[in-house]
Scaffold this motif. Structure first.
Motif: not given
Length: 229
Positions: A177-179, A111-115, A186-191, A209-210
């Motif tokens: 900034t990563e809040i 599920r990684k975007e870059a990959l 395996h399935a993180p959610i970044f704020t 993150k992107r």
């Protein structure tokens, strides 16, 4: 060389049947699975990026014969950037057939975007090597579909657009900034928070993150442009 049923099904989703299946196998083999006897897809990714760029340049010229370079360039960037390639990869479920090492599997590599974006470019190169430029062009135009004609005339990525807005106001580039980070590994959610020197800020969440930075930038740009209009 005989393909697995999973790769045969992927060929159907892709819309191309390989005369030389080894091209397909290499295109979906991540570097975490490479061995002295198994090549990964990094060199194909390099080639596919160039094939995609040529096809998109041609397609944009054909779609709008009167467009100036100043309009074509941002449209082109929007169509070939990693986020778009990853979206197309998800559209054909490319992640399901990727050959990944254990570490990538455990960290949600499918599920990684870059990959996904890199693998999509590698698949384009595989089709090019298997059947030539016309086949690669047909594949790209079909998979990108309405994205080509619907791309906005001012299609810049949101981070670039926000930075240009800030510079126009005499401000330095915005800060990201990563809040917070939630969910399993395996399935993180970044704020992510995007903030201007003036203090205006917006937050957004996404699986990478992107993506989160882009979403936060888009929200902040809409806000400040609305306030100054």
């Amino acid at each position: 060389m005989k393909l697995s049923s999973q790769l045969n099904a992927f060929q159907d989703r892709l819309g191309h049947t390989f005369d030389k299946p080894e091209h397909l196998i290499r295109s979906v083999t991540h570097s975490s699975m490479s061995t002295p006897h198994r090549d990964d897809n990094q060199r194909l990714e390099f080639l596919g990026d160039r094939v995609l760029g040529l096809v998109m340049s041609e397609a944009l010229l054909n779609a709008d014969p009167n467009a100036a370079e100043g309009l074509l360039a941002p449209r082109f960037n929007a169509l070939v950037r990693k986020e778009t390639c990853a979206d197309v990869a998800r559209q054909i479920d490319l992640g399901a057939v990727l050959k990944l090492g254990r570490s990538e599997m455990l960290t949600g590599g499918r599920r990684k975007e870059a990959l996904l974006a890199d693998a999509m470019e590698a698949v384009i190169a595989a089709v090019y090597l298997d059947a030539g430029f016309d086949a690669a062009r047909k594949l790209i135009v079909t998979l990108w579909g309405a994205r080509i004609t619907d791309v906005e005339a001012d299609a810049r990525d949101a981070k670039t657009a926000l930075q240009e807005w800030a510079q126009g106001q005499g401000e330095p580039p915005p800060k990201y900034t990563e809040i917070a980070r939630s969910g399993p590994d395996h399935a993180p959610i970044f704020t992510i928070q995007a903030q201007l020197q003036s203090g205006a800020s917006e937050q957004a969440q996404a699986p990478s993150k992107r993506q989160a930075e882009q979403a936060a930038a888009k929200a902040l740009l809409a806000r400040v442009q609305g306030e100054t209009s």
